[in-house]
Design a protein around this motif. Structure first.
Motif, PDB file in Angstrom:
ATOM      1  N   ARG A  93       1.988   8.140   0.123  1.00 34.24           N
ATOM      2  CA  ARG A  93       1.415   8.730   1.300  1.00 34.24           C
ATOM      3  C   ARG A  93       0.746   7.753   2.169  1.00 34.24           C
ATOM      4  O   ARG A  93       0.560   6.674   1.777  1.00 34.24           O
ATOM      5  N   GLN A  94       0.048   8.333   3.050  1.00 30.72           N
ATOM      6  CA  GLN A  94      -0.893   7.575   3.951  1.00 30.72           C
ATOM      7  C   GLN A  94      -1.969   7.179   3.163  1.00 30.72           C
ATOM      8  O   GLN A  94      -2.589   8.095   2.662  1.00 30.72           O
ATOM      9  N   ASP A 128       1.727   5.248  -4.808  1.00 26.96           N
ATOM     10  CA  ASP A 128       1.555   6.493  -3.922  1.00 26.96           C
ATOM     11  C   ASP A 128       1.980   5.961  -2.586  1.00 26.96           C
ATOM     12  O   ASP A 128       1.505   5.032  -1.782  1.00 26.96           O
ATOM     13  N   ASP A 186       1.665   9.323  -7.147  1.00 27.23           N
ATOM     14  CA  ASP A 186       2.314   9.963  -5.740  1.00 27.23           C
ATOM     15  C   ASP A 186       2.187  11.268  -5.710  1.00 27.23           C
ATOM     16  O   ASP A 186       2.331  11.983  -4.510  1.00 27.23           O
TER      17      ASP A 186
END
Length: 139
Positions: free
Chosen positions: A75-76, A73, A60
């Motif tokens: 995020r996008q 992770d 991440d």
């Protein structure tokens, strides 16, 4: 453009006349963005990746080059697939690479695109727009 791989550091260094792009393999399998900017010399590439966030390792907080979905992770993701068992959690890992000398030959292909709202036109139909596409030939 030149591409160098420093096996001892796990670092890819892409150089153009004026810029450098550096990718570091974190833990040997996670490609992470380490640097992009004015051209730097090879002897200065070690230690460019700045580790931030948690004291322990986390996907991440790692600036991944190609992040997946659902593996720590949040995020996008750059991609998301569904496996045969229905899961969408993936974690791509670096396995190997090959650097080619020179630029690969491009193969040119013509193909037709059907106009919106029309029946399937034939190859000689005036309603078919002709497009040209290039594909990199890599074995």
């Amino acid at each position: 453009m030149s591409i160098h791989f420093h096996e001892d550091l796990g670092i890819f260094h892409l150089q153009s006349e004026r810029s450098s792009y550096v990718i570091e393999l974190v833990r040997g399998v996670y490609p992470a963005h380490a640097y992009w900017g004015r051209r730097i010399r090879d002897h200065r590439i070690g230690g460019l990746l700045e580790r931030r966030g948690r004291a322990s390792f986390s996907l991440d907080s790692l600036p991944q080059e190609y992040p997946g979905y659902g593996s720590g992770d949040f995020r996008q993701p750059a991609y998301q697939v569904q496996l045969a068992n229905g899961t969408t959690v993936t974690e791509a890992e670096y396995v190997r690479h090959r650097i080619y000398s020179g630029k690969p030959k491009l193969i040119s292909i013509d193909f037709g695109i059907r106009s919106k709202g029309t029946k399937q036109p034939g190859p000689s139909s005036p309603r078919t727009a002709r497009k040209r596409c290039c594909i990199t030939s890599v074995s």
